[in-house]
Motif scaffolding. Structure first.
Motif, PDB file in Angstrom:
ATOM      1  N   THR A  98      22.469  55.681  30.494  1.00 33.42           N
ATOM      2  CA  THR A  98      22.627  56.179  29.131  1.00 33.42           C
ATOM      3  C   THR A  98      23.298  57.547  29.088  1.00 33.42           C
ATOM      4  OG1 THR A  98      20.408  57.155  29.186  1.00 33.42           O
ATOM      5  CG2 THR A  98      20.608  54.904  28.331  1.00 33.42           C
ATOM      6  N   ARG A  99      23.432  58.194  30.241  1.00 35.15           N
ATOM      7  CA  ARG A  99      23.996  59.543  30.271  1.00 35.15           C
ATOM      8  C   ARG A  99      24.426  59.876  31.696  1.00 35.15           C
ATOM      9  NH1 ARG A  99      18.267  60.158  29.440  1.00 35.15           N
ATOM     10  NH2 ARG A  99      17.272  60.921  31.360  1.00 35.15           N
ATOM     11  N   ARG A 100      25.321  60.863  31.841  1.00 38.96           N
ATOM     12  CA  ARG A 100      25.705  61.410  33.137  1.00 38.96           C
ATOM     13  C   ARG A 100      26.178  60.335  34.120  1.00 38.96           C
ATOM     14  NH1 ARG A 100      20.203  63.471  32.892  1.00 38.96           N
ATOM     15  NH2 ARG A 100      20.120  65.488  31.828  1.00 38.96           N
ATOM     16  N   TYR A 101      27.306  59.684  33.815  1.00 42.67           N
ATOM     17  CA  TYR A 101      27.863  58.708  34.749  1.00 42.67           C
ATOM     18  C   TYR A 101      29.375  58.662  34.596  1.00 42.67           C
ATOM     19  CZ  TYR A 101      27.909  55.388  30.764  1.00 42.67           C
ATOM     20  OH  TYR A 101      28.128  54.758  29.558  1.00 42.67           O
ATOM     21  N   VAL A 102      30.045  58.004  35.553  1.00 41.27           N
ATOM     22  CA  VAL A 102      31.497  57.838  35.501  1.00 41.27           C
ATOM     23  C   VAL A 102      31.812  56.362  35.633  1.00 41.27           C
ATOM     24  CG1 VAL A 102      31.896  60.130  36.492  1.00 41.27           C
ATOM     25  CG2 VAL A 102      31.848  58.138  38.003  1.00 41.27           C
ATOM     26  N   GLN A 103      32.982  55.936  35.126  1.00 43.41           N
ATOM     27  CA  GLN A 103      33.377  54.540  35.266  1.00 43.41           C
ATOM     28  C   GLN A 103      34.890  54.441  35.390  1.00 43.41           C
ATOM     29  OE1 GLN A 103      31.920  52.528  31.718  1.00 43.41           O
ATOM     30  NE2 GLN A 103      33.882  52.770  30.698  1.00 43.41           N
ATOM     31  N   PHE A 104      35.345  53.308  35.988  1.00 45.54           N
ATOM     32  CA  PHE A 104      36.775  53.075  36.191  1.00 45.54           C
ATOM     33  C   PHE A 104      36.996  51.580  36.365  1.00 45.54           C
ATOM     34  CE2 PHE A 104      34.540  54.231  40.035  1.00 45.54           C
ATOM     35  CZ  PHE A 104      34.896  53.265  40.960  1.00 45.54           C
ATOM     36  N   ALA A 105      38.220  51.139  36.054  1.00 47.44           N
ATOM     37  CA  ALA A 105      38.567  49.721  36.131  1.00 47.44           C
ATOM     38  C   ALA A 105      38.925  49.343  37.562  1.00 47.44           C
ATOM     39  CB  ALA A 105      39.737  49.417  35.204  1.00 47.44           C
ATOM     40  N   VAL A 106      38.517  48.131  37.977  1.00 43.53           N
ATOM     41  CA  VAL A 106      38.846  47.627  39.306  1.00 43.53           C
ATOM     42  C   VAL A 106      39.352  46.197  39.202  1.00 43.53           C
ATOM     43  CG1 VAL A 106      37.106  49.064  40.443  1.00 43.53           C
ATOM     44  CG2 VAL A 106      36.515  46.735  39.775  1.00 43.53           C
ATOM     45  N   SER A 107      40.047  45.756  40.255  1.00 41.23           N
ATOM     46  CA  SER A 107      40.521  44.378  40.328  1.00 41.23           C
ATOM     47  C   SER A 107      39.396  43.496  40.864  1.00 41.23           C
ATOM     48  CB  SER A 107      41.739  44.297  41.247  1.00 41.23           C
ATOM     49  OG  SER A 107      41.355  44.570  42.581  1.00 41.23           O
ATOM     50  N   ASN A 108      39.735  42.241  41.181  1.00 44.28           N
ATOM     51  CA  ASN A 108      38.693  41.324  41.638  1.00 44.28           C
ATOM     52  C   ASN A 108      38.319  41.510  43.113  1.00 44.28           C
ATOM     53  OD1 ASN A 108      41.234  40.430  42.339  1.00 44.28           O
ATOM     54  ND2 ASN A 108      40.691  38.263  42.285  1.00 44.28           N
ATOM     55  N   ASN A 109      39.074  42.307  43.862  1.00 44.91           N
ATOM     56  CA  ASN A 109      38.735  42.606  45.259  1.00 44.91           C
ATOM     57  C   ASN A 109      39.004  44.086  45.499  1.00 44.91           C
ATOM     58  OD1 ASN A 109      38.208  39.862  46.581  1.00 44.91           O
ATOM     59  ND2 ASN A 109      40.159  39.513  45.564  1.00 44.91           N
ATOM     60  N   ALA A 110      37.962  44.847  45.759  1.00 44.61           N
ATOM     61  CA  ALA A 110      38.139  46.293  45.850  1.00 44.61           C
ATOM     62  C   ALA A 110      37.091  46.903  46.776  1.00 44.61           C
ATOM     63  CB  ALA A 110      38.021  46.924  44.470  1.00 44.61           C
ATOM     64  N   ILE A 127      26.067  52.284  42.380  1.00 42.15           N
ATOM     65  CA  ILE A 127      27.268  51.635  41.852  1.00 42.15           C
ATOM     66  C   ILE A 127      26.810  50.400  41.083  1.00 42.15           C
ATOM     67  CG2 ILE A 127      29.426  50.445  42.402  1.00 42.15           C
ATOM     68  CD1 ILE A 127      29.668  52.145  44.894  1.00 42.15           C
ATOM     69  N   SER A 128      27.272  50.265  39.829  1.00 44.70           N
ATOM     70  CA  SER A 128      26.904  49.136  38.973  1.00 44.70           C
ATOM     71  C   SER A 128      28.148  48.526  38.355  1.00 44.70           C
ATOM     72  CB  SER A 128      25.965  49.598  37.848  1.00 44.70           C
ATOM     73  OG  SER A 128      24.865  50.325  38.350  1.00 44.70           O
ATOM     74  N   ASP A 129      28.009  47.283  37.868  1.00 44.07           N
ATOM     75  CA  ASP A 129      29.113  46.699  37.105  1.00 44.07           C
ATOM     76  C   ASP A 129      28.944  47.063  35.633  1.00 44.07           C
ATOM     77  OD1 ASP A 129      27.231  44.964  36.008  1.00 44.07           O
ATOM     78  OD2 ASP A 129      27.872  43.235  37.193  1.00 44.07           O
ATOM     79  N   ASP A 130      29.832  46.547  34.766  1.00 41.34           N
ATOM     80  CA  ASP A 130      29.799  46.988  33.372  1.00 41.34           C
ATOM     81  C   ASP A 130      28.695  46.336  32.549  1.00 41.34           C
ATOM     82  OD1 ASP A 130      30.888  44.481  33.180  1.00 41.34           O
ATOM     83  OD2 ASP A 130      32.726  45.091  32.156  1.00 41.34           O
ATOM     84  N   THR A 131      27.858  45.497  33.184  1.00 41.13           N
ATOM     85  CA  THR A 131      26.653  44.990  32.510  1.00 41.13           C
ATOM     86  C   THR A 131      25.435  45.828  32.875  1.00 41.13           C
ATOM     87  OG1 THR A 131      25.942  43.453  34.269  1.00 41.13           O
ATOM     88  CG2 THR A 131      27.603  42.649  32.704  1.00 41.13           C
ATOM     89  N   GLY A 132      25.604  46.762  33.825  1.00 41.48           N
ATOM     90  CA  GLY A 132      24.492  47.575  34.288  1.00 41.48           C
ATOM     91  C   GLY A 132      23.810  47.025  35.534  1.00 41.48           C
ATOM     92  N   LYS A 133      24.307  45.891  36.066  1.00 35.90           N
ATOM     93  CA  LYS A 133      23.702  45.346  37.282  1.00 35.90           C
ATOM     94  C   LYS A 133      24.023  46.255  38.457  1.00 35.90           C
ATOM     95  CE  LYS A 133      23.455  41.290  40.274  1.00 35.90           C
ATOM     96  NZ  LYS A 133      23.933  39.905  40.522  1.00 35.90           N
ATOM     97  N   VAL A 134      22.983  46.686  39.179  1.00 35.12           N
ATOM     98  CA  VAL A 134      23.154  47.599  40.308  1.00 35.12           C
ATOM     99  C   VAL A 134      23.660  46.816  41.520  1.00 35.12           C
ATOM    100  CG1 VAL A 134      22.044  49.272  41.825  1.00 35.12           C
ATOM    101  CG2 VAL A 134      21.333  49.092  39.436  1.00 35.12           C
ATOM    102  N   LEU A 135      24.812  47.212  42.038  1.00 32.40           N
ATOM    103  CA  LEU A 135      25.451  46.527  43.160  1.00 32.40           C
ATOM    104  C   LEU A 135      25.180  47.235  44.482  1.00 32.40           C
ATOM    105  CD1 LEU A 135      28.928  45.950  41.450  1.00 32.40           C
ATOM    106  CD2 LEU A 135      26.977  44.376  41.504  1.00 32.40           C
ATOM    107  N   ASN A 161      34.828  46.956  34.969  1.00 31.03           N
ATOM    108  CA  ASN A 161      34.667  48.398  35.110  1.00 31.03           C
ATOM    109  C   ASN A 161      33.459  48.641  36.008  1.00 31.03           C
ATOM    110  OD1 ASN A 161      36.745  49.436  33.376  1.00 31.03           O
ATOM    111  ND2 ASN A 161      35.556  48.693  31.646  1.00 31.03           N
ATOM    112  N   LEU A 162      33.614  49.462  37.015  1.00 35.24           N
ATOM    113  CA  LEU A 162      32.486  49.846  37.844  1.00 35.24           C
ATOM    114  C   LEU A 162      31.976  51.210  37.406  1.00 35.24           C
ATOM    115  CD1 LEU A 162      33.349  48.698  41.487  1.00 35.24           C
ATOM    116  CD2 LEU A 162      32.007  47.525  39.733  1.00 35.24           C
ATOM    117  N   ILE A 163      30.675  51.392  37.550  1.00 34.00           N
ATOM    118  CA  ILE A 163      29.995  52.606  37.122  1.00 34.00           C
ATOM    119  C   ILE A 163      29.367  53.278  38.338  1.00 34.00           C
ATOM    120  CG2 ILE A 163      28.027  53.495  35.797  1.00 34.00           C
ATOM    121  CD1 ILE A 163      28.482  51.077  33.884  1.00 34.00           C
ATOM    122  N   ILE A 164      29.549  54.576  38.473  1.00 33.38           N
ATOM    123  CA  ILE A 164      28.830  55.365  39.470  1.00 33.38           C
ATOM    124  C   ILE A 164      27.891  56.287  38.715  1.00 33.38           C
ATOM    125  CG2 ILE A 164      28.993  57.098  41.302  1.00 33.38           C
ATOM    126  CD1 ILE A 164      31.566  55.878  42.181  1.00 33.38           C
TER     127      ILE A 164
END
Length: 262
Positions: A98-110, A127-135, A161-164
């Motif tokens: 909900t706060r203090r994070y970064v995100q960027f677009a990625v391809s299907n293999n990265a 590291i999470s995907d754009d649904t919030g699932k922690v990878l 989009n991946l989220i850190i």
């Protein structure tokens, strides 16, 4: 002469767009990341920094030397947990920051790589995907040696989009590298079926073949200016006039078109 010049410009933009996927964001770059608080959502060279009501900070203190010889002069300080309370979500769970994070677009293999430091035992960078699932979760134990880590995660899936973000505690990231691992040569990928065009200051995407597509819009300079998911026909506004490259990609293929915002 004008047509020839436009062809040269378009070829240059296409080459930039094709190479725009692999990125390095080094927070020691004081030109791109000047020291100080970041209080509003900001996109820098395709990296979106989202404070969410709590400041992120580019800091010049509490630096580190990493095992690969990397010696940063600045860091991105999260300033606290990215989640409600002091939540430290586990790998496989789903919890949107909900706060203090970064995100960027990625391809299907990265491959994602980051240089980070923890602020104490049990703290983590996620590291999470754009649904919030922690990878991926990199956890620190707070000692003078293992509170420094070079984390890495290989992503395979649909473009997203991946989220850190940061779990428990106040952690820092010094550098992020994103490498596009796509092995297809430029021009050999299957073309996705879709119509992409501009009218006035809006971009339209219609007749979309895939219902799970990533839309990325790049400026003439190769910077990511807009990113979204599309499940059906969509349109959106681009405020600044100029030439843009619109890329739509999914598991069915990809398609790029040049458009003009007037």
């Amino acid at each position: 002469m004008k047509k020839l010049l436009l062809s040269v410009i378009v070829a240059g933009i296409s080459a930039i767009q094709a190479n725009a996927q692999s990125k390095t964001w080094d927070f020691s770059d004081a030109v791109k990341f000047p020291a100080g608080a970041i209080s509003a959502t900001t996109t820098i060279d395709g990296l979106t920094l989202i404070p969410g009501g709590s400041n992120l900070t580019i800091s010049t203190t509490n630096l580190a030397t990493f095992g690969d010889g990397y010696t940063p002069t600045q860091r991105l300080q999260f300033g606290g947990n990215s989640y409600s309370g002091s939540n430290n979500p586990a790998v496989g769970s789903t919890s949107m920051p909900t706060r203090r994070y970064v995100q960027f677009a990625v391809s299907n293999n990265a491959t994602i790589k980051f240089w980070a430091r923890g602020g104490g035992s049990g703290r983590s960078v996620l590291i999470s995907d754009d649904t919030g699932k922690v990878l991926s979760s990199t956890t620190f134990n707070g000692s003078t040696v293992t509170d420094i880590a070079i984390g890495s995660y290989t992503y395979t899936g649909t473009p997203t989009n991946l989220i850190i973000s940061t779990g428990s505690g106040d952690n820092s990231v010094y550098k992020i590298e994103y490498t596009d691992n796509s092995t297809l040569a430029v021009g050999s990928a299957r073309l996705l079926k879709a119509r992409i065009f501009a009218s006035g200051n809006r971009i339209y995407i219609s007749d979309l073949e895939s219902k799970n597509s990533q839309v990325s819009v790049y400026s003439a300079g190769g910077n990511l200016v807009k990113s979204l998911r599309a499940a059906t026909d969509t349109n959106f506004e681009i405020a600044a006039k100029g030439v843009y490259i619109v890329n739509v990609s999914s598991e069915k293929g990809s398609l790029s078109e040049k458009v003009m915002i007037r």
